[in-house]
Design a protein around this motif. Structure first.
Motif, short mmCIF file in Angstrom:
data_model
loop_
_atom_site.label_atom_id
_atom_site.label_comp_id
_atom_site.label_asym_id
_atom_site.label_seq_id
_atom_site.Cartn_x
_atom_site.Cartn_y
_atom_site.Cartn_z
N HIS A 38 0.80 -1.23 0.00
CA HIS A 38 0.00 0.00 0.00
C HIS A 38 0.83 1.28 0.00
CE1 HIS A 38 -3.43 -2.48 0.49
NE2 HIS A 38 -3.12 -2.87 1.70
N LYS A 61 -10.14 7.75 8.50
CA LYS A 61 -9.12 7.07 9.32
C LYS A 61 -8.93 7.79 10.65
CE LYS A 61 -4.19 5.97 9.35
NZ LYS A 61 -3.77 6.90 10.38
N ASP A 109 -5.92 -3.72 6.56
CA ASP A 109 -4.53 -4.07 6.25
C ASP A 109 -3.53 -3.22 7.04
OD1 ASP A 109 -5.44 -5.95 4.44
OD2 ASP A 109 -5.02 -4.73 2.67
N LEU A 110 -3.89 -1.98 7.31
CA LEU A 110 -3.02 -1.08 8.06
C LEU A 110 -3.14 -1.24 9.58
CD1 LEU A 110 -3.55 2.12 5.90
CD2 LEU A 110 -1.46 0.73 6.04
#
Length: 156
Positions: free
Chosen positions: A11, A24, A78-79
């Motif tokens: 990413h 986020k 994913d983060l």
């Protein structure tokens, strides 16, 4: 060498719209049931949000399409910002505090009640006792989330 490895990170090269950063940031500070927006660990709702809350947050930031919302949630997963499972029974819960899930599963698996029943879990009668908050440091597990933990353990 490090520079070469960084080029392979999945990413790293993706450019995010500012609206995605806004979501986020909001997720990292959320507590939908508290007057404060900063997570303080004391509220039973600070550890997760429901899909509808995420959808509303995305709409407010201008992320209207379901496809964009799904892509963003996958990136956030994913983060490590949230835990999200695409499986249908787990779809509605976005976990904001991974330790909340880990502790619940460990409490269930290592419980005296499960040992005494020879490994048989009877969620309706056992989970209220297993997941009750015994100390100030314990996480709070609302009964309507018990099915989430059972579904997650079946997935594992």
């Amino acid at each position: 060498m490090l520079e070469d490895e960084l080029k392979t990170v999945k990413h790293l090269e993706i450019k995010w719209p500012i609206s995605w950063f806004n979501v986020k940031s909001r997720l990292e500070e959320i507590c939908p049931s508290c007057p404060s927006t900063k997570v303080n660990g004391d509220c039973e709702h600070c550890n997760f949000i429901e899909y509808k809350q995420y959808e509303t947050m995305c709409d407010e930031e201008g992320i209207k399409s379901e496809s964009a919302q799904n892509t963003l949630v996958d990136f956030l997963h994913d983060l490590g910002v949230i835990l999200h499972f695409r499986d249908i029974p787990l779809l509605n819960t976005y976990v904001l505090e991974p330790q909340w899930v880990t502790n619940a599963v460990y409490k269930i698996v290592n419980s005296r009640e499960i040992a005494e029943s020879k490994g048989i879990l009877k969620p309706d009668s056992m989970l209220p006792e297993i997941l009750k908050k015994n100390t100030e440091a314990d996480f709070c597990y609302p009964p309507y989330q018990y099915g989430f933990f059972v579904s997650l353990m079946k997935k594992i």
